[in-house]
Design an enzyme around this catalytic site. Structure first.
Site, PDB file in Angstrom:
ATOM      1  N   ASP A 109      44.340  41.167  38.043  1.00  0.00           N
ATOM      2  CA  ASP A 109      43.730  40.023  37.350  1.00  0.00           C
ATOM      3  C   ASP A 109      44.878  39.137  36.868  1.00  0.00           C
ATOM      4  OD1 ASP A 109      41.783  38.410  35.974  1.00  0.00           O
ATOM      5  OD2 ASP A 109      42.344  39.385  34.105  1.00  0.00           O
ATOM      6  N   SER A 110      44.532  37.962  36.376  1.00  0.00           N
ATOM      7  CA  SER A 110      45.563  37.073  35.851  1.00  0.00           C
ATOM      8  C   SER A 110      46.109  37.566  34.514  1.00  0.00           C
ATOM      9  CB  SER A 110      44.971  35.677  35.670  1.00  0.00           C
ATOM     10  OG  SER A 110      43.903  35.745  34.752  1.00  0.00           O
ATOM     11  N   CYS A 124      39.073  39.644  39.105  1.00  0.00           N
ATOM     12  CA  CYS A 124      39.194  38.301  38.551  1.00  0.00           C
ATOM     13  C   CYS A 124      38.228  37.424  39.341  1.00  0.00           C
ATOM     14  CB  CYS A 124      40.628  37.820  38.733  1.00  0.00           C
ATOM     15  SG  CYS A 124      40.885  36.096  38.336  1.00  0.00           S
ATOM     16  N   GLU A 140      42.845  36.394  25.373  1.00  0.00           N
ATOM     17  CA  GLU A 140      44.256  36.787  25.529  1.00  0.00           C
ATOM     18  C   GLU A 140      44.942  36.864  24.156  1.00  0.00           C
ATOM     19  OE1 GLU A 140      46.222  37.491  28.391  1.00  0.00           O
ATOM     20  OE2 GLU A 140      44.456  37.435  29.672  1.00  0.00           O
ATOM     21  N   CYS A 176      33.529  35.838  34.417  1.00  0.00           N
ATOM     22  CA  CYS A 176      34.973  35.919  34.203  1.00  0.00           C
ATOM     23  C   CYS A 176      35.215  37.279  33.580  1.00  0.00           C
ATOM     24  CB  CYS A 176      35.431  34.818  33.253  1.00  0.00           C
ATOM     25  SG  CYS A 176      37.162  34.976  32.768  1.00  0.00           S
ATOM     26  N   HIS A 222      37.283  38.330  31.623  1.00  0.00           N
ATOM     27  CA  HIS A 222      37.656  38.321  30.205  1.00  0.00           C
ATOM     28  C   HIS A 222      36.419  38.325  29.293  1.00  0.00           C
ATOM     29  CE1 HIS A 222      41.580  37.093  31.701  1.00  0.00           C
ATOM     30  NE2 HIS A 222      42.084  37.106  30.482  1.00  0.00           N
TER      31      HIS A 222
HETATM   32  N1  DGL Z   1      39.804  36.865  34.298  1.00  0.00           N
HETATM   33  C1  DGL Z   1      39.803  35.792  35.229  1.00  0.00           C
HETATM   34  C2  DGL Z   1      38.450  35.562  35.848  1.00  0.00           C
HETATM   35  O1  DGL Z   1      37.700  36.489  35.953  1.00  0.00           O
HETATM   36  C3  DGL Z   1      40.378  34.495  34.933  1.00  0.00           C
HETATM   37  C4  DGL Z   1      41.107  34.085  33.822  1.00  0.00           C
HETATM   38  C5  DGL Z   1      42.065  32.995  34.152  1.00  0.00           C
HETATM   39  O2  DGL Z   1      43.171  33.355  34.534  1.00  0.00           O
HETATM   40  O3  DGL Z   1      41.729  31.803  34.045  1.00  0.00           O
HETATM   41  O4  DGL Z   1      38.143  34.470  36.296  1.00  0.00           O
END
Ligand code: DGL
Length: 261
Positions: free
Chosen positions: A6-7, A69, A148, A180, A182
């Site tokens: 993931d990012s 992600c 984050e 997402c 997150h």
């Molecule tokens: N967690 C990531 C997602 O599911 C993205 C977060 C990001 O880097 O913008 O899209």
């Protein structure tokens, strides 16, 4: 070993679901904290980062890749599959399928990063399953930085979530995809602001079930011993906040190493 990327921290919600669904497997996680967020980057950049991340996980011994992600899944799934010949799992289709199965009136909301929403991936996946579904999407670019930063219970976060939920509420959705990885961290506040009657779909569980099904149908790819799976976590930038957030998501402390991509 399952390679997951993931990012940043968000993909750990997928790791948590994988630990429950496929407990015997070793997992190596890469959080690309140096280059986060992906959600505001161009398609070319997201693809380049995703190929790069996958290469790192393969060098660590991954036999199967989970793109934890939504942004990377939306843009880089095909490219990663074409570049490396191994099973690759993405989060969009499993999330869309779960939403269609759980929605009573097929009025489905999707929230995600700007890039995920702009890709139209969820809308296409939902319509492919049920063309008559009404899909309402909303980009929520402020939510990833809040997660984050660990701002989970702050009043400011609740205020921002309320603002993002307003147009979706007006459209009377009955199901909301947390598009997402997150966002499950903000599940409680999202549920409060969208209303208790709206079903929240979280692609972390959906993709973990998909991986579980893969191992059931490919037993020879399963773990060859009885010991519990090991979790290794790499990040591309040092981050104390990552350690705190990882504890919050996984419910335990983890050892984090710096990745040399
Ligand atoms: N967690 C990531 C997602 O599911 C993205 C977060 C990001 O880097 O913008 O899209």
């Amino acid at each position: 070993m399952i390679g997951v990327f993931d990012s940043g921290i968000g993909g750990l919600t997928v790791v948590k679901a994988l630990l429950e669904q496929v407990p015997g497997h070793d997992i190596t996680y890469l959080g690309d904290t140096a280059r986060t967020p992906y959600g505001s980057k161009s398609a070319d950049t997201i693809i380049r980062y995703s190929i790069n991340n996958t290469g790192f996980l393969l060098r660590k011994g991954a036999r199967l890749i989970v793109i934890a992600c939504n942004t990377a899944s939306s843009y880089a799934f095909e490219a990663v599959r074409e570049q490396y010949h191994l099973p690759v799992f993405e989060v969009i289709e499993p999330g869309a399928r779960q939403a269609v199965e759980r929605s009573r009136r097929l009025r489905i909301g999707v929230i995600g990063t700007r890039a995920t929403i702009a890709s139209g991936g969820y809308e296409r996946a939902i319509k492919a399953l049920r063309p008559e579904a009404k899909v309402v999407t909303a980009a929520c670019p402020l939510l990833v930085p809040l997660v984050e930063e660990g701002w989970i219970r702050k009043a400011e976060t609740a205020m921002i979530v309320r603002k993002y939920m307003h147009p979706l509420k007006t459209m009377q959705i009955d199901t909301l995809i947390l598009g997402c990885t997150h966002y499950p961290v903000l599940r409680k506040v999202i549920q409060r602001k969208i209303g208790a009657r709206v079903v929240l779909v979280d692609s972390a569980n959906a993709i973990a079930q998909r991986v579980g099904h893969y191992f059931n149908t490919h037993p020879s790819d399963g773990p060859q011993n009885d010991r519990p799976g090991r979790l290794k976590i790499f990040v591309t930038d040092t981050a104390d906040q990552f350690q705190r957030s990882a504890r919050l998501i996984l419910g335990r402390s983890v050892h984090i190493e710096l990745a040399d991509l």
